[in-house]
Motif scaffolding. Structure first.
Motif, PDB file in Angstrom:
ATOM      1  N   UNK A  40      29.335  29.383 -19.832  1.00  0.00           N
ATOM      2  CA  UNK A  40      28.913  29.992 -18.563  1.00  0.00           C
ATOM      3  C   UNK A  40      27.404  29.868 -18.337  1.00  0.00           C
ATOM      4  N   UNK A  41      26.654  29.615 -19.400  1.00  0.00           N
ATOM      5  CA  UNK A  41      25.199  29.516 -19.294  1.00  0.00           C
ATOM      6  C   UNK A  41      24.810  28.041 -19.196  1.00  0.00           C
ATOM      7  N   UNK A  42      24.266  27.656 -18.054  1.00  0.00           N
ATOM      8  CA  UNK A  42      23.790  26.288 -17.853  1.00  0.00           C
ATOM      9  C   UNK A  42      22.614  26.038 -18.789  1.00  0.00           C
ATOM     10  N   UNK A  43      22.577  24.848 -19.380  1.00  0.00           N
ATOM     11  CA  UNK A  43      21.467  24.480 -20.263  1.00  0.00           C
ATOM     12  C   UNK A  43      20.526  23.528 -19.531  1.00  0.00           C
ATOM     13  N   UNK A  44      19.220  23.815 -19.627  1.00  0.00           N
ATOM     14  CA  UNK A  44      18.252  22.940 -18.968  1.00  0.00           C
ATOM     15  C   UNK A  44      16.989  22.829 -19.811  1.00  0.00           C
ATOM     16  N   UNK A  45      16.199  21.793 -19.519  1.00  0.00           N
ATOM     17  CA  UNK A  45      14.927  21.577 -20.208  1.00  0.00           C
ATOM     18  C   UNK A  45      13.888  21.148 -19.185  1.00  0.00           C
ATOM     19  N   UNK A  46      12.617  21.324 -19.536  1.00  0.00           N
ATOM     20  CA  UNK A  46      11.502  20.826 -18.726  1.00  0.00           C
ATOM     21  C   UNK A  46      10.663  19.897 -19.593  1.00  0.00           C
ATOM     22  N   UNK A  47      10.349  18.720 -19.053  1.00  0.00           N
ATOM     23  CA  UNK A  47       9.534  17.737 -19.773  1.00  0.00           C
ATOM     24  C   UNK A  47       8.542  17.104 -18.808  1.00  0.00           C
ATOM     25  N   UNK A  48       7.351  16.777 -19.305  1.00  0.00           N
ATOM     26  CA  UNK A  48       6.344  16.158 -18.453  1.00  0.00           C
ATOM     27  C   UNK A  48       6.772  14.725 -18.126  1.00  0.00           C
ATOM     28  N   UNK A  49       6.475  14.301 -16.900  1.00  0.00           N
ATOM     29  CA  UNK A  49       6.924  13.002 -16.394  1.00  0.00           C
ATOM     30  C   UNK A  49       5.753  12.023 -16.325  1.00  0.00           C
ATOM     31  N   UNK A  50       6.009  10.790 -16.799  1.00  0.00           N
ATOM     32  CA  UNK A  50       5.005   9.719 -16.683  1.00  0.00           C
ATOM     33  C   UNK A  50       5.736   8.379 -16.753  1.00  0.00           C
ATOM     34  N   UNK A  51       6.240   7.914 -15.613  1.00  0.00           N
ATOM     35  CA  UNK A  51       7.059   6.710 -15.553  1.00  0.00           C
ATOM     36  C   UNK A  51       6.314   5.607 -14.807  1.00  0.00           C
ATOM     37  N   UNK A  52       6.476   4.391 -15.273  1.00  0.00           N
ATOM     38  CA  UNK A  52       5.906   3.245 -14.571  1.00  0.00           C
ATOM     39  C   UNK A  52       6.737   2.003 -14.830  1.00  0.00           C
ATOM     40  N   UNK A  53       6.658   1.052 -13.915  1.00  0.00           N
ATOM     41  CA  UNK A  53       7.396  -0.200 -14.091  1.00  0.00           C
ATOM     42  C   UNK A  53       6.743  -1.105 -15.130  1.00  0.00           C
ATOM     43  N   UNK A  54       5.422  -0.948 -15.305  1.00  0.00           N
ATOM     44  CA  UNK A  54       4.669  -1.776 -16.242  1.00  0.00           C
ATOM     45  C   UNK A  54       3.834  -0.886 -17.154  1.00  0.00           C
ATOM     46  N   UNK A  55       3.342  -1.468 -18.260  1.00  0.00           N
ATOM     47  CA  UNK A  55       2.463  -0.716 -19.154  1.00  0.00           C
ATOM     48  C   UNK A  55       1.222  -0.233 -18.422  1.00  0.00           C
ATOM     49  N   UNK A  56       0.726  -1.064 -17.532  1.00  0.00           N
ATOM     50  CA  UNK A  56      -0.477  -0.714 -16.773  1.00  0.00           C
ATOM     51  C   UNK A  56      -0.225   0.507 -15.893  1.00  0.00           C
ATOM     52  N   UNK A  57       0.930   0.521 -15.235  1.00  0.00           N
ATOM     53  CA  UNK A  57       1.267   1.647 -14.346  1.00  0.00           C
ATOM     54  C   UNK A  57       1.473   2.931 -15.153  1.00  0.00           C
ATOM     55  N   UNK A  58       2.111   2.815 -16.305  1.00  0.00           N
ATOM     56  CA  UNK A  58       2.306   3.976 -17.173  1.00  0.00           C
ATOM     57  C   UNK A  58       0.953   4.526 -17.623  1.00  0.00           C
ATOM     58  N   UNK A  59       0.061   3.628 -18.053  1.00  0.00           N
ATOM     59  CA  UNK A  59      -1.265   4.038 -18.523  1.00  0.00           C
ATOM     60  C   UNK A  59      -2.065   4.694 -17.401  1.00  0.00           C
ATOM     61  N   UNK A  60      -1.964   4.143 -16.203  1.00  0.00           N
ATOM     62  CA  UNK A  60      -2.690   4.712 -15.065  1.00  0.00           C
ATOM     63  C   UNK A  60      -2.207   6.135 -14.793  1.00  0.00           C
ATOM     64  N   UNK A  61      -0.914   6.346 -14.838  1.00  0.00           N
ATOM     65  CA  UNK A  61      -0.375   7.691 -14.567  1.00  0.00           C
ATOM     66  C   UNK A  61      -0.734   8.664 -15.689  1.00  0.00           C
ATOM     67  N   UNK A  62      -0.734   8.195 -16.919  1.00  0.00           N
ATOM     68  CA  UNK A  62      -1.130   9.061 -18.034  1.00  0.00           C
ATOM     69  C   UNK A  62      -2.597   9.452 -17.901  1.00  0.00           C
ATOM     70  N   UNK A  63      -3.427   8.475 -17.560  1.00  0.00           N
ATOM     71  CA  UNK A  63      -4.861   8.731 -17.416  1.00  0.00           C
ATOM     72  C   UNK A  63      -5.135   9.734 -16.295  1.00  0.00           C
ATOM     73  N   UNK A  64      -4.352   9.642 -15.233  1.00  0.00           N
ATOM     74  CA  UNK A  64      -4.554  10.531 -14.080  1.00  0.00           C
ATOM     75  C   UNK A  64      -4.317  11.993 -14.437  1.00  0.00           C
ATOM     76  N   UNK A  65      -3.504  12.251 -15.460  1.00  0.00           N
ATOM     77  CA  UNK A  65      -3.241  13.636 -15.851  1.00  0.00           C
ATOM     78  C   UNK A  65      -3.917  13.980 -17.189  1.00  0.00           C
ATOM     79  N   UNK A  66      -4.788  13.071 -17.655  1.00  0.00           N
ATOM     80  CA  UNK A  66      -5.563  13.358 -18.852  1.00  0.00           C
ATOM     81  C   UNK A  66      -4.762  13.388 -20.132  1.00  0.00           C
TER      82      UNK A  66
END
Length: 314
Positions: A230-256
């Protein structure tokens, strides 16, 4: 998005966001098929950065979004029990439920961030007292909502007393909006979840710690004769997705943050990597909802990428 597995957006506006910033994110989330928009309930920024333009109130924000969205579920991870008295909080949440046509979900926690309390003159009792108050708050708020129309609600606790409350207004959702409880406390948290929670959420925990805590909640349910499913299970995780390594790195850098750390502790990488990690979480913990912590609220393309390339694979 899947009826079985739901992706939800989770924001941290105390880090520096206006209502209009949050509105843009919520509207894009609704347009692209996410199930819900949630926000933290904090009055002070964390870590580096100025926190400007300053905090926004969680329930004022959700009241506004209730009128400017049509489908999204709306809620908090988690409303701080130290910020508001339980009676007025029950009124506010029921009102936002009415304003949204029955789309509110109510996450409540003890409150933990001492600095925001001292910064804004909010009492911050020791942990045991906060937990004792939290247990009474859950009883009072659910009790007010569950009281049939025309009847009154009274409560005599150590910290809160209510006498002949008309228990109004009623939320649209009956018997009440879903209640979320969460956290890694090993004893009282599972016990309170078993008694009050429609959903149990684990924020930013490891896979192993999450699996163990969900099992404690299941055992607590069994002890009081409640079906654990009866108790729904959920989690929260930080998001950092990109199509390329460069895009992933840019998004990581933007959030420090560092890409390697995010790959370990969050949902970081290519869409394929993130789909695999979500699959592992589902298999090991039984979660059916995932809150994606979006820290760069100006990057709406991030939401689009997940909606178009990850959600269809879930």
């Amino acid at each position: 998005m899947s009826d079985q597995f739901k992706l939800r957006i989770f924001t941290e506006p105390q880090q520096g966001a206006t209502y209009d910033d949050l509105l843009r994110v919520a509207k894009r989330a609704e347009e692209t098929g996410y199930d819900a928009f949630f926000r933290s309930d904090h009055y002070l920024k964390m870590g580096s950065g100025t926190g400007e333009p300053g905090p926004t109130d969680a329930w004022v924000t959700l009241g506004g979004l209730a009128r400017e969205t049509t489908r999204l579920r709306l809620g908090t991870l988690m409303t701080a029990g130290t910020f508001r008295l339980p009676g007025p909080l029950a009124i506010a949440v029921a009102q936002v439920d009415q304003m949204s046509g029955g789309r509110v979900e109510f996450g409540l926690g003890t409150g933990w961030y001492e600095e925001e309390h001292t910064a804004y003159g909010i009492p911050f009792p020791p942990l045991k007292e906060r937990f004792d108050r939290y247990a009474e708050q859950l009883e009072i708020i659910t009790g007010l909502w569950d009281t049939p129309r025309g009847e009154s609600f009274s409560y005599q606790g150590r910290y809160y007393q209510l006498t002949d409350s008309p228990a109004l207004p009623k939320p649209v959702q009956r018997p009440r909006p879903p209640v979320l409880v969460g956290g890694l406390g090993k004893k009282r948290t599972p016990e309170l979840a078993a008694r009050f929670a429609d959903e149990f959420n684990l924020p930013f925990a490891s896979l192993e710690a999450a699996a163990e805590q969900f099992e404690r909640v299941a055992e607590a349910c069994t002890r009081i004769g409640r079906e654990p499913a009866e108790v729904v299970r959920s989690a929260a995780l930080v998001l950092c997705v990109g199509r390329t390594d460069e895009e992933i790195a840019r998004r990581a850098d933007a959030i420090g943050r560092e890409v390697g750390e995010l790959r370990t502790n969050g949902l970081a990488g290519t869409p394929a990597e993130v789909v695999d990690k979500i699959g592992t979480w589902r298999e090991r913990t039984g979660i059916t909802r995932l809150y994606l912590q979006v820290l760069d609220l100006g990057d709406l393309d991030h939401l689009d990428l997940v909606a178009s390339e990850i959600a269809p694979q879930l």
